[in-house]
Write an enzyme that holds these catalytic residues in place. Sequence first.
Site, PDB file in Angstrom:
ATOM      1  N   LYS A 158       0.874  -1.213   0.330  1.00 16.69           N
ATOM      2  CA  LYS A 158       0.026   0.013   0.102  1.00 16.69           C
ATOM      3  C   LYS A 158       1.004   1.311  -0.137  1.00 16.69           C
ATOM      4  CE  LYS A 158      -2.239   2.968   1.763  1.00 16.69           C
ATOM      5  NZ  LYS A 158      -1.747   4.496   1.315  1.00 16.69           N
ATOM      6  N   GLU A 215       8.022   1.431  11.659  1.00 23.57           N
ATOM      7  CA  GLU A 215       9.306   2.371  11.483  1.00 23.57           C
ATOM      8  C   GLU A 215       8.531   3.661  11.530  1.00 23.57           C
ATOM      9  OE1 GLU A 215      12.256   1.804  11.332  1.00 23.57           O
ATOM     10  OE2 GLU A 215      12.215  -0.328  11.213  1.00 23.57           O
ATOM     11  N   CYS A 247      12.902  10.492   7.778  1.00 22.86           N
ATOM     12  CA  CYS A 247      12.467  10.043   9.303  1.00 22.86           C
ATOM     13  C   CYS A 247      13.889  10.291  10.021  1.00 22.86           C
ATOM     14  CB  CYS A 247      12.279   8.694   9.302  1.00 22.86           C
ATOM     15  SG  CYS A 247      13.286   7.706   8.367  1.00 22.86           S
ATOM     16  N   GLU A 296       7.806  16.253  16.088  1.00 23.38           N
ATOM     17  CA  GLU A 296       8.562  16.277  14.868  1.00 23.38           C
ATOM     18  C   GLU A 296       7.969  17.010  13.970  1.00 23.38           C
ATOM     19  OE1 GLU A 296       7.313  12.633  12.411  1.00 23.38           O
ATOM     20  OE2 GLU A 296       9.455  12.311  12.047  1.00 23.38           O
TER      21      GLU A 296
END
Length: 495
Positions: A192, A267, A301, A399
């Site tokens: 996906k 993750e 990331c 973040e």
Amino acid sequence: MTYSMSPSVKQRLSQPQRLLIDGHWLLASDGNVSDVYNPSSGEVIASAASATAADTELAVAAARRSFDERTWTGLTPAQRGKILWRIGDLLEQHGDEIAELEMLDAGKAFNGARHGEIPFAADCFRYYAGWCTKIEGSTKDLSTVPNQDFHIYTRREPIGVAALIVPWNGPLVQAAWKIAPALAAGCSCVVKPATQTPLSAVRLGELMIEAGVPAGVINILLGRGSSIGQLLAEHSKVDKVSFTGSTEVGKRIIDAAKGNLKKVSLELGGKSPVIIFEDANLKEAIAGAAQAIFSHAGQVCVAGSRLYVHENVYEQVVQGIADLAKNMTVGPATESGFDMGPLISKGHLNGVFQMVKAGQEEGARVAAGGRMIEGQGGYFMEPTVLADTNHAMSVVNEEIFGPVLVAMRFNDIEEVIAMANDSQYGLAASIWTQDISKAHKTAAAIKAGILWINCHAVPDMAVPFGGYKQSGWGRENGYEALLQYTELKSVIVKL
Ligand code: NAD
């Protein structure tokens, strides 16, 4: 140089991007499509089928059947390895086209994608091609039953049907990091891609079929994460979900996976510290810290988004990074010569800008940038350095996933270790010093899955990658990733 679309990409984008289900390229069962945007211009460049629940059922059923009928595991490990290797070769062979798709869809600079992402994704398939023939169990000796003979062994078996959910910031590489170990382990997959970035995944799907991955073993569902991603995570016939994305959605995946207790690897987000000691090579550290946060506009990331500098060199380092930021050129990924490209969407750009505003309201000093760049159509943000921040500020704790660095000073090694670890995240960190003992002591004390010393974000397929704390569960890359697509079986035989 002004970009002109290659004929093959033009042809590809003139049709809706399709779903790959059981070897067939299909439109969504209800005909729905969603727009695909070029973040450099804000223009719609393509449409993509938006899979329904019924399409999801078909994709899972195809993966299930191919796994249960041993369509893939029935091949020898060497045969599977050859197919994975061929995928790597095809990726390189079609590298120009795929780099163009990554540029258009994800806002990656063409050269960066062509010479970075494409060979790296190809190497990923080759790395795991090698593992196909090296998945082994072990033998054991029994202690519990004296005076009898036993033969005991363990087997590593593929876990089954794996749902692989990919984010938009590294559409090709993140997909490869999941698909290659899953296939090497013998799993059947439903991939996906992120809604924003379907293009390279579709091309990769075509190349996987061309390389010889059998129908049903690889399926690709395009569409919304909150609907079909959620369905995959919940599905009772899916044995494993590997997810890369935000911590918030990661937690939803855990909830969704509870029904059949499918195995989950995650993750997730990060807020990775860059620690510069007084004795660092400051020229390299300043350039390295700028690269760590501004590469791909901070949409990485492991971006080095929290900067800790020893107080004796703090002003010099922050000024150095701010000067680099002010001199960076920002513009469309479709034109060469810019140092930084766009953010992925208008919504994301607004979110990043709001975070910067909040930081200023909380007392941060803008040493560079701080504004959106308007008038170009795309979604651009100035490379931004917020100085004199502290751990009470949202910009330090959350973040941002954009080109925004928050800078803080420290006094000694204990203090900086405590500050670096004062985060819900624990994905990565870099340490800049010429004192080897200090470097290793700090590396041991930082709670993060990957540490770099005198460099940042250097990747390698053999090096495990993943997070402590709320940055995730499990590891990608290396042998460790492969194991996460297997179950371990013990067999005890009385002779
Ligand atoms: P996201 O969590 O919004 O989406 C990630 C993927 O999950 C997409 O494919 C999305 O469609 C899908 N999704 C969304 N809602 C879902 C649901 N309820 N159930 C199942 N799937 C769902 O994240 P994003 O905005 O695409 O990516 C940015 C985030 O990803 C950042 O937080 C970044 O740090 C993280 N990230 C982490 C790594 C890593 O390796 N740790 C790598 C890249 C990105």
